[in-house]
Write a protein that holds these residues in place. Structure first.
Motif, PDB file in Angstrom:
ATOM      1  N   ARG A  43      -5.811  12.206  11.558  1.00 36.00           N
ATOM      2  CA  ARG A  43      -5.097  12.188  10.284  1.00 36.00           C
ATOM      3  C   ARG A  43      -4.923  10.764   9.790  1.00 36.00           C
ATOM      4  O   ARG A  43      -4.704   9.859  10.565  1.00 36.00           O
ATOM      5  N   ARG A  44      -5.015  10.588   8.482  1.00 38.30           N
ATOM      6  CA  ARG A  44      -4.750   9.282   7.886  1.00 38.30           C
ATOM      7  C   ARG A  44      -3.252   9.080   7.824  1.00 38.30           C
ATOM      8  O   ARG A  44      -2.500  10.010   7.599  1.00 38.30           O
ATOM      9  N   PRO A  45      -2.787   7.838   8.011  1.00 37.37           N
ATOM     10  CA  PRO A  45      -1.349   7.598   7.915  1.00 37.37           C
ATOM     11  C   PRO A  45      -0.856   7.893   6.502  1.00 37.37           C
ATOM     12  O   PRO A  45      -1.594   7.743   5.531  1.00 37.37           O
ATOM     13  N   ALA A  46       0.399   8.320   6.406  1.00 36.33           N
ATOM     14  CA  ALA A  46       0.973   8.630   5.099  1.00 36.33           C
ATOM     15  C   ALA A  46       1.053   7.383   4.236  1.00 36.33           C
ATOM     16  O   ALA A  46       0.933   7.446   3.028  1.00 36.33           O
ATOM     17  N   THR A  47       1.230   6.231   4.864  1.00 35.71           N
ATOM     18  CA  THR A  47       1.337   4.966   4.146  1.00 35.71           C
ATOM     19  C   THR A  47       0.266   4.015   4.648  1.00 35.71           C
ATOM     20  O   THR A  47       0.093   3.861   5.844  1.00 35.71           O
ATOM     21  N   THR A  48      -0.440   3.374   3.742  1.00 38.22           N
ATOM     22  CA  THR A  48      -1.436   2.380   4.134  1.00 38.22           C
ATOM     23  C   THR A  48      -0.731   1.062   4.411  1.00 38.22           C
ATOM     24  O   THR A  48       0.428   0.867   4.045  1.00 38.22           O
ATOM     25  N   ALA A  49      -1.431   0.144   5.042  1.00 39.04           N
ATOM     26  CA  ALA A  49      -0.865  -1.168   5.338  1.00 39.04           C
ATOM     27  C   ALA A  49      -0.444  -1.870   4.047  1.00 39.04           C
ATOM     28  O   ALA A  49       0.634  -2.482   3.978  1.00 39.04           O
ATOM     29  N   ARG A  50      -1.265  -1.777   3.031  1.00 36.43           N
ATOM     30  CA  ARG A  50      -0.959  -2.430   1.751  1.00 36.43           C
ATOM     31  C   ARG A  50       0.309  -1.853   1.119  1.00 36.43           C
ATOM     32  O   ARG A  50       1.192  -2.599   0.693  1.00 36.43           O
ATOM     33  N   SER A  51       0.406  -0.542   1.064  1.00 37.68           N
ATOM     34  CA  SER A  51       1.591   0.046   0.434  1.00 37.68           C
ATOM     35  C   SER A  51       2.836  -0.160   1.289  1.00 37.68           C
ATOM     36  O   SER A  51       3.932  -0.328   0.755  1.00 37.68           O
ATOM     37  N   ASP A 110       6.682   5.723   8.303  1.00 37.40           N
ATOM     38  CA  ASP A 110       5.349   6.099   7.833  1.00 37.40           C
ATOM     39  C   ASP A 110       5.327   6.492   6.363  1.00 37.40           C
ATOM     40  O   ASP A 110       4.276   6.573   5.760  1.00 37.40           O
ATOM     41  N   ASP A 111       6.502   6.706   5.780  1.00 37.92           N
ATOM     42  CA  ASP A 111       6.584   7.011   4.346  1.00 37.92           C
ATOM     43  C   ASP A 111       6.907   5.781   3.516  1.00 37.92           C
ATOM     44  O   ASP A 111       7.095   5.873   2.310  1.00 37.92           O
ATOM     45  N   GLY A 112       7.027   4.607   4.166  1.00 36.53           N
ATOM     46  CA  GLY A 112       7.307   3.365   3.453  1.00 36.53           C
ATOM     47  C   GLY A 112       8.777   3.097   3.233  1.00 36.53           C
ATOM     48  O   GLY A 112       9.137   2.171   2.507  1.00 36.53           O
ATOM     49  N   GLU A 113       9.658   3.882   3.863  1.00 34.34           N
ATOM     50  CA  GLU A 113      11.094   3.687   3.704  1.00 34.34           C
ATOM     51  C   GLU A 113      11.608   2.710   4.750  1.00 34.34           C
ATOM     52  O   GLU A 113      11.205   2.759   5.909  1.00 34.34           O
ATOM     53  N   LEU A 114      12.533   1.848   4.343  1.00 36.12           N
ATOM     54  CA  LEU A 114      13.090   0.831   5.215  1.00 36.12           C
ATOM     55  C   LEU A 114      13.817   1.462   6.400  1.00 36.12           C
ATOM     56  O   LEU A 114      14.629   2.360   6.227  1.00 36.12           O
ATOM     57  N   VAL A 115      13.523   0.969   7.598  1.00 32.72           N
ATOM     58  CA  VAL A 115      14.214   1.392   8.811  1.00 32.72           C
ATOM     59  C   VAL A 115      15.147   0.275   9.263  1.00 32.72           C
ATOM     60  O   VAL A 115      16.309   0.509   9.574  1.00 32.72           O
ATOM     61  N   SER A 116      14.630  -0.965   9.283  1.00 35.58           N
ATOM     62  CA  SER A 116      15.451  -2.104   9.666  1.00 35.58           C
ATOM     63  C   SER A 116      14.808  -3.388   9.172  1.00 35.58           C
ATOM     64  O   SER A 116      13.625  -3.407   8.821  1.00 35.58           O
ATOM     65  N   TYR A 117      15.628  -4.466   9.154  1.00 30.99           N
ATOM     66  CA  TYR A 117      15.092  -5.793   8.861  1.00 30.99           C
ATOM     67  C   TYR A 117      15.968  -6.821   9.561  1.00 30.99           C
ATOM     68  O   TYR A 117      17.129  -6.571   9.864  1.00 30.99           O
ATOM     69  N   ARG A 118      15.372  -7.972   9.858  1.00 33.89           N
ATOM     70  CA  ARG A 118      16.122  -9.077  10.452  1.00 33.89           C
ATOM     71  C   ARG A 118      15.419 -10.372  10.091  1.00 33.89           C
ATOM     72  O   ARG A 118      14.202 -10.408   9.913  1.00 33.89           O
ATOM     73  N   ARG A 119      16.216 -11.439  10.001  1.00 31.92           N
ATOM     74  CA  ARG A 119      15.629 -12.741   9.730  1.00 31.92           C
ATOM     75  C   ARG A 119      15.143 -13.306  11.059  1.00 31.92           C
ATOM     76  O   ARG A 119      15.900 -13.448  12.004  1.00 31.92           O
ATOM     77  N   ALA A 120      13.866 -13.623  11.126  1.00 26.86           N
ATOM     78  CA  ALA A 120      13.275 -14.130  12.361  1.00 26.86           C
ATOM     79  C   ALA A 120      13.421 -15.647  12.459  1.00 26.86           C
ATOM     80  O   ALA A 120      13.637 -16.172  13.550  1.00 26.86           O
ATOM     81  N   ARG A 121      13.295 -16.357  11.327  1.00 29.18           N
ATOM     82  CA  ARG A 121      13.425 -17.815  11.359  1.00 29.18           C
ATOM     83  C   ARG A 121      13.645 -18.363   9.963  1.00 29.18           C
ATOM     84  O   ARG A 121      13.302 -17.705   8.975  1.00 29.18           O
ATOM     85  N   ARG A 122      14.207 -19.573   9.889  1.00 28.08           N
ATOM     86  CA  ARG A 122      14.385 -20.315   8.637  1.00 28.08           C
ATOM     87  C   ARG A 122      13.737 -21.674   8.810  1.00 28.08           C
ATOM     88  O   ARG A 122      13.743 -22.235   9.904  1.00 28.08           O
ATOM     89  N   TYR A 123      13.232 -22.228   7.699  1.00 26.96           N
ATOM     90  CA  TYR A 123      12.577 -23.540   7.783  1.00 26.96           C
ATOM     91  C   TYR A 123      12.443 -24.134   6.388  1.00 26.96           C
ATOM     92  O   TYR A 123      12.520 -23.428   5.380  1.00 26.96           O
ATOM     93  N   TYR A 124      12.282 -25.459   6.356  1.00 22.51           N
ATOM     94  CA  TYR A 124      12.008 -26.150   5.100  1.00 22.51           C
ATOM     95  C   TYR A 124      10.544 -25.948   4.743  1.00 22.51           C
ATOM     96  O   TYR A 124       9.677 -25.947   5.634  1.00 22.51           O
TER      97      TYR A 124
END
Length: 132
Positions: A43-51, A110-124
């Protein structure tokens, strides 16, 4: 008045075109019946990498208020979701080389809905290898 003679050529009259018979689709291209699902590995994923990346960037902007600069990574998860790296402009400064950027790791399902997010790093911007 003398009637025109017909010479057998088409003189602008409309003709009905014969319809071609459709060939049956090869077995491999026929759609699967609605009551049967293809095996998970085919089966193809419901969401492509681009979307998934676009969805992650849009939802991150909505939550943080920071504009995405670029997508830095896209990774398919075993559970079917996506892990997306999104670079955002956190603080704009003059000159631009002193802008503060951050990379967020955003997980979407797989539907493109946000599950989680976190800031990995900050930089100039001008010193992307150094951490702030």
């Amino acid at each position: 008045m003398v009637p025109e003679e017909r010479d057998g050529r088409d003189h602008g009259e409309e003709r009905e075109r014969p319809r071609r018979a459709r060939r049956p689709a090869p077995e491999s291209k026929r759609p699967a019946p609605a009551n049967r699902r293809a095996p998970a590995e085919t089966r193809r994923p419901a969401t492509t990498a681009r979307s998934a990346a676009r969805s992650a960037a849009r939802q991150l902007r909505d939550l943080t208020g920071h504009d995405p600069e670029s997508v830095t990574s896209v990774e398919r998860q075993r559970d079917g979701g996506w892990l997306i790296g999104v670079e955002v402009l956190e603080t704009h400064r003059i000159p631009d080389s002193t802008d503060i950027l951050a990379e967020y790791r955003v997980e979407v399902d797989d539907d493109g809905e946000l599950v989680s997010y976190r800031r990995a790093r900050r930089y100039y911007r001008g010193r992307s290898e150094e951490r702030t």
